[in-house]
Design an enzyme around this catalytic site. Structure first.
Site, PDB file in Angstrom:
ATOM      1  N   GLU A  17      28.873  20.140  -0.039  1.00  0.00           N
ATOM      2  CA  GLU A  17      28.021  21.258   0.158  1.00  0.00           C
ATOM      3  C   GLU A  17      26.770  21.304   0.654  1.00  0.00           C
ATOM      4  O   GLU A  17      26.087  21.892   1.481  1.00  0.00           O
ATOM      5  CB  GLU A  17      27.783  22.033  -1.184  1.00  0.00           C
ATOM      6  CG  GLU A  17      29.217  22.728  -1.489  1.00  0.00           C
ATOM      7  CD  GLU A  17      30.154  22.033  -2.146  1.00  0.00           C
ATOM      8  OE1 GLU A  17      31.528  22.340  -2.206  1.00  0.00           O
ATOM      9  OE2 GLU A  17      29.935  20.939  -2.593  1.00  0.00           O
ATOM     10  N   HIS A  29      34.239  28.100 -11.710  1.00  0.00           N
ATOM     11  CA  HIS A  29      35.106  28.764 -10.741  1.00  0.00           C
ATOM     12  C   HIS A  29      34.698  30.297 -11.136  1.00  0.00           C
ATOM     13  O   HIS A  29      35.508  31.311 -10.378  1.00  0.00           O
ATOM     14  CB  HIS A  29      36.701  28.706 -10.873  1.00  0.00           C
ATOM     15  CG  HIS A  29      37.043  27.295 -10.334  1.00  0.00           C
ATOM     16  ND1 HIS A  29      36.613  26.024 -11.149  1.00  0.00           N
ATOM     17  CD2 HIS A  29      37.608  26.829  -9.263  1.00  0.00           C
ATOM     18  CE1 HIS A  29      37.134  25.167 -10.632  1.00  0.00           C
ATOM     19  NE2 HIS A  29      37.567  25.435  -9.340  1.00  0.00           N
TER      20      HIS A  29
END
Length: 325
Positions: free
Chosen positions: A61, A130
């Site tokens: 990321e 998540h």
């Protein structure tokens, strides 16, 4: 012209239209090309626009955001996907220490039109990393715009408006709302990107929320209507900057406010909204502003998320408390 679309398909259509309108718009992220993204939001865009504009990146990321900054310096308008909310932290330094500060650091001589798409929130039966709601970190960071749609029509238009912005935009997508369908007006946006909106009128109290919580607030208002209570619902839509007009106008009318979000209650967006209502609409209040959020513990296992996340019952309990004054 309108269509019935789920949010995921509305976002896909919005991305497609932005890419058709501007060849400098490109997409980048983990598995967004051939797979079409974990939630299939970018499905089919690779076959239309090719690998030079729909880039499958390494699982890094920080590298995704850093590369986007370089592309923006060269005149491109990158749209980055962070696969899940909890995966954004490896890119946190690039976003908050670099991207958010570069326009100011360069005294406005360079713009950084980067959109970072972040699927966020729970109600999908998943695990920590998540199902988190990290939006407050970024709304607290000067130099970033932070927005979140709650329905397909907003998703279609807000993603295009975010891409058109010359400032960095954190675009939080409520993944629990990806698949319920809604009407999308393909002709013109109903409001600008940073506008709050009353989505259900009422007179007894104001319910304020954003993203995945808006559907919960609307459900709570419907239940309350069956009990003879009229609740107004405001969709904040933009978390930085916040459009205070519709929020304060609603509270001045009803005299009571409940602010709700999926993120933990402590130091959440709801705290800022409650404080501003107290400062700017104090003499209209008939009761304290009440916050409803997730509990201040790490995100639990999937079987416990219904106990962790605020639902219509918890919202209505807060309504009972504010109406008791």
């Amino acid at each position: 012209m309108t269509q019935q679309l789920p949010l995921a398909r509305a976002l896909n259509a919005g991305l497609r239209r932005a890419m058709e309108d501007d060849p400098k718009v490109l997409l980048m992220g983990e598995d967004i090309g051939r797979l079409g993204g974990v939630f299939r939001v970018t499905d089919g865009l690779l076959s239309t626009f090719g690998e030079e504009r729909v880039l499958d990146t390494p699982l890094a990321e920080s590298g995704i955001v850093g590369a986007a900054i370089g592309l923006a310096l060269r005149g491109y308008r990158p749209v980055c996907e962070i696969q899940f909310d909890g995966f954004i932290y490896p890119g946190f330094d690039q976003i908050t220490s670099q991207l958010a500060k570069l326009t100011n650091r360069l005294e406005g001589t360079q713009s950084f039109p980067i959109v970072i798409r972040v699927p966020y929130g729970g109600h999908i039966g998943s695990i920590e990393h998540h199902s988190e709601s990290p939006e407050t970190y970024f709304a607290h960071t000067p130099g970033l715009r932070v927005v979140t749609p709650s329905n397909p029509n907003d998703g279609y238009w807000m993603i295009q408006q975010a891409i058109a912005s010359n400032d960095p935009v954190m675009f939080f997508e409520p993944k629990s709302r990806y698949w319920p369908k809604g009407e999308v007006d393909l002709a013109a946006p109903s409001v600008d990107l940073h506008v709050s909106r009353v989505v259900r009128p009422g007179t007894d109290a104001t319910l304020i929320g954003y993203g995945p919580m808006v559907s919960v607030l609307l459900a709570a208002a419907e239940i309350a209507a069956g009990e003879g209570r009229s609740l107004e619902v405001v969709d904040v839509r933009s978390l930085s900057p916040i459009d205070w007009g519709p929020i304060l106008g609603s509270v001045e009318k009803t005299g009571r406010a409940v602010v709700a979000h999926e993120a933990p209650t402590f130091l959440g967006i709801g705290a800022e909204i409650a404080a501003t209502i107290q400062e700017r609409a104090f003499y209209s209040l008939e009761a304290p502003v009440i916050r409803v959020g997730a509990f201040d513990v790490p995100y639990p296992p999937a079987k416990l998320e219904k106990l962790y996340l605020p639902d219509a019952d918890r919202v209505l309990d807060a309504v009972d408390r504010t109406l008791a004054y």
